[in-house]
Design a protein around this motif. Structure first.
Motif, PDB file in Angstrom:
ATOM      1  N   ALA A 112      46.209  41.805  47.517  1.00 41.20           N
ATOM      2  CA  ALA A 112      45.243  42.277  46.525  1.00 41.20           C
ATOM      3  C   ALA A 112      44.468  41.104  45.935  1.00 41.20           C
ATOM      4  O   ALA A 112      43.239  41.166  45.791  1.00 41.20           O
ATOM      5  N   GLU A 113      45.165  40.043  45.604  1.00 39.23           N
ATOM      6  CA  GLU A 113      44.503  38.866  45.020  1.00 39.23           C
ATOM      7  C   GLU A 113      43.507  38.231  45.980  1.00 39.23           C
ATOM      8  O   GLU A 113      42.450  37.748  45.569  1.00 39.23           O
ATOM      9  N   GLN A 114      43.838  38.218  47.256  1.00 41.20           N
ATOM     10  CA  GLN A 114      42.925  37.643  48.246  1.00 41.20           C
ATOM     11  C   GLN A 114      41.622  38.435  48.313  1.00 41.20           C
ATOM     12  O   GLN A 114      40.539  37.861  48.501  1.00 41.20           O
ATOM     13  N   LEU A 115      41.724  39.738  48.157  1.00 40.09           N
ATOM     14  CA  LEU A 115      40.543  40.585  48.219  1.00 40.09           C
ATOM     15  C   LEU A 115      39.722  40.527  46.929  1.00 40.09           C
ATOM     16  O   LEU A 115      38.510  40.733  46.947  1.00 40.09           O
ATOM     17  N   PHE A 116      40.385  40.265  45.798  1.00 39.38           N
ATOM     18  CA  PHE A 116      39.719  40.293  44.505  1.00 39.38           C
ATOM     19  C   PHE A 116      40.260  39.154  43.638  1.00 39.38           C
ATOM     20  O   PHE A 116      40.888  39.372  42.605  1.00 39.38           O
ATOM     21  N   PRO A 117      40.010  37.904  44.048  1.00 40.49           N
ATOM     22  CA  PRO A 117      40.647  36.743  43.408  1.00 40.49           C
ATOM     23  C   PRO A 117      40.275  36.517  41.953  1.00 40.49           C
ATOM     24  O   PRO A 117      41.039  35.912  41.203  1.00 40.49           O
ATOM     25  N   GLU A 118      39.117  36.989  41.533  1.00 41.56           N
ATOM     26  CA  GLU A 118      38.686  36.738  40.152  1.00 41.56           C
ATOM     27  C   GLU A 118      39.248  37.742  39.155  1.00 41.56           C
ATOM     28  O   GLU A 118      39.022  37.609  37.944  1.00 41.56           O
ATOM     29  N   ASN A 119      39.977  38.732  39.617  1.00 41.83           N
ATOM     30  CA  ASN A 119      40.495  39.776  38.739  1.00 41.83           C
ATOM     31  C   ASN A 119      41.781  39.331  38.038  1.00 41.83           C
ATOM     32  O   ASN A 119      42.813  39.121  38.683  1.00 41.83           O
ATOM     33  N   LEU A 120      41.739  39.184  36.712  1.00 42.94           N
ATOM     34  CA  LEU A 120      42.903  38.722  35.958  1.00 42.94           C
ATOM     35  C   LEU A 120      44.018  39.756  35.923  1.00 42.94           C
ATOM     36  O   LEU A 120      45.197  39.401  35.892  1.00 42.94           O
ATOM     37  N   GLU A 121      43.659  41.020  35.909  1.00 37.18           N
ATOM     38  CA  GLU A 121      44.688  42.052  35.780  1.00 37.18           C
ATOM     39  C   GLU A 121      45.649  42.054  36.960  1.00 37.18           C
ATOM     40  O   GLU A 121      46.848  42.264  36.794  1.00 37.18           O
ATOM     41  N   MET A 122      45.125  41.814  38.154  1.00 37.31           N
ATOM     42  CA  MET A 122      45.999  41.778  39.320  1.00 37.31           C
ATOM     43  C   MET A 122      46.997  40.642  39.211  1.00 37.31           C
ATOM     44  O   MET A 122      48.182  40.798  39.528  1.00 37.31           O
ATOM     45  N   LYS A 123      46.533  39.487  38.762  1.00 38.87           N
ATOM     46  CA  LYS A 123      47.440  38.350  38.564  1.00 38.87           C
ATOM     47  C   LYS A 123      48.467  38.675  37.476  1.00 38.87           C
ATOM     48  O   LYS A 123      49.647  38.324  37.586  1.00 38.87           O
ATOM     49  N   TYR A 124      48.013  39.335  36.420  1.00 46.96           N
ATOM     50  CA  TYR A 124      48.869  39.605  35.263  1.00 46.96           C
ATOM     51  C   TYR A 124      50.057  40.485  35.640  1.00 46.96           C
ATOM     52  O   TYR A 124      51.211  40.155  35.340  1.00 46.96           O
ATOM     53  N   TRP A 125      49.806  41.602  36.301  1.00 51.95           N
ATOM     54  CA  TRP A 125      50.908  42.514  36.605  1.00 51.95           C
ATOM     55  C   TRP A 125      51.833  41.946  37.673  1.00 51.95           C
ATOM     56  O   TRP A 125      53.037  42.264  37.702  1.00 51.95           O
ATOM     57  N   LYS A 126      51.309  41.093  38.515  1.00 52.35           N
ATOM     58  CA  LYS A 126      52.183  40.372  39.437  1.00 52.35           C
ATOM     59  C   LYS A 126      53.138  39.479  38.650  1.00 52.35           C
ATOM     60  O   LYS A 126      54.352  39.442  38.921  1.00 52.35           O
TER      61      LYS A 126
END
Length: 330
Positions: free
Chosen positions: A263-277
């Motif tokens: 998911a991060e590779q597809l949308f690296p600038e998205n903070l929410e994806m990093k956060y829930w990980k």
């Protein structure tokens, strides 16, 4: 016998209402456009994709239902082709049978351009004699491409060629490639404004809210296909996030982290994806890995720190009081 009478009554009501709506041809939306209806032979997924120089083309042109089929209705649009066509195909009519029934009752048929595809991959298309040139369609194996008011006659052949050449891609990506090929070949003579992509599954959905696998619309944009392609990328990223969440629930952290990473590779600038990980890592006794991620997020936006304070009460962050203090002190 009662079943046959009921079905006959439903068909009569559909055709009667369709004829009434067809009489409004000159009052209908002027959505001249190019589109594709298609099916993936390996997965059974069906899709309809469209672009037009018209506001919110996806609200009237593209229709689909899992386990049934997809419809594109354009030119002087009669939206009734969408729901009525899907109803007829759900009752067992083939794409051609359903389209022929509706066209026969449409007093404005000379102005219509319509394409149907059913769950078996049968396709049918119709281009009325009064559609503005360049206007025509091509029916192929598990797809139909159609366009009207195009800059030139190269658009529809370019769409068919693109669909044939991108058999290795997932259906959604393949449809977007077709739309891009149409635009590159000349596209709508007026330019571009909106686009849409709908993908449905081969089998009926158990719940109505699960009917559309992909349902993306770009209602007003200078480069709608660029935006549609971006939204498809974001859609895929969130699909991976959902898979990661399910893996966490199942206790499979390795699978979860792989999904979150995709998911991060597809949308690296998205903070929410990093956060829930990071939260998933913290909840699974991997706080050392979570801390640098959370620090990066907090440095960019303090609201995430405030949100973290609220998670324990909801049971979404299960660390100790000491560990929570360590996180908040970042």
């Amino acid at each position: 016998m009662k079943s046959l009478v009921l079905k006959g009554g439903v068909l009569f009501i559909i055709l009667l209402s369709f004829r009434i709506e067809a009489q409004q041809v000159y009052k209908e939306k002027f959505a001249h456009t190019f589109s594709i209806v298609a099916r993936d032979k390996s997965t059974g997924e069906m899709a309809v994709g469209v672009q037009s120089h018209w506001f919110s083309v996806g609200s009237i042109v593209s229709w689909g239902q899992s386990g049934v089929g997809v419809v594109a209705t354009q030119s002087f649009v009669n939206p009734a082709y969408g729901p009525n066509g899907l109803t007829l195909m759900s009752e067992g009519k083939s794409a051609k049978e359903a389209l022929d029934l509706l066209v026969a009752k449409d007093e404005g048929k000379d102005f219509r351009q319509v394409a149907f595809l059913d769950v078996k991959g049968n396709t049918a298309a119709f281009t009325g004699e009064k559609c503005i040139v360049s206007a025509h369609h091509i029916i192929g194996d598990n797809y139909a491409v159609q366009a009207n008011m195009m800059l030139n006659d190269k658009v529809v052949p370019a769409m068919a060629k693109a669909f044939e050449e991108h058999k290795d891609l997932p259906l959604a990506d393949r449809v977007v490639k077709v739309l891009i090929a149409a635009q590159e070949a000349g596209g709508d003579i007026r330019g571009k404004q909106s686009a849409a992509l709908v993908v449905v599954n081969a089998k009926p959905a158990k719940n109505s809210w699960e009917d559309k696998k992909v349902n993306l619309r770009v209602d007003d944009h200078a480069t709608p296909l660029v935006e549609l392609q971006r939204l498809l990328q974001v859609h895929k990223a969130y699909e991976y996030m959902n898979k990661g969440d399910l893996a966490v629930e199942a206790g499979d952290m390795e699978l979860a982290l792989a999904a979150y990473g995709a998911a991060e590779q597809l949308f690296p600038e998205n903070l929410e994806m990093k956060y829930w990980k990071a939260i998933a890592l913290a909840n699974n006794k991997r706080l050392d890995e979570a801390l640098p991620i959370l620090k990066q997020i907090f440095d960019k936006d303090e609201n995430w720190r405030e949100l973290t304070k609220r998670l324990p009460k909801s049971g979404l962050l299960t660390v100790s009081k000491t560990q929570l203090d360590q996180i908040l002190a970042l």
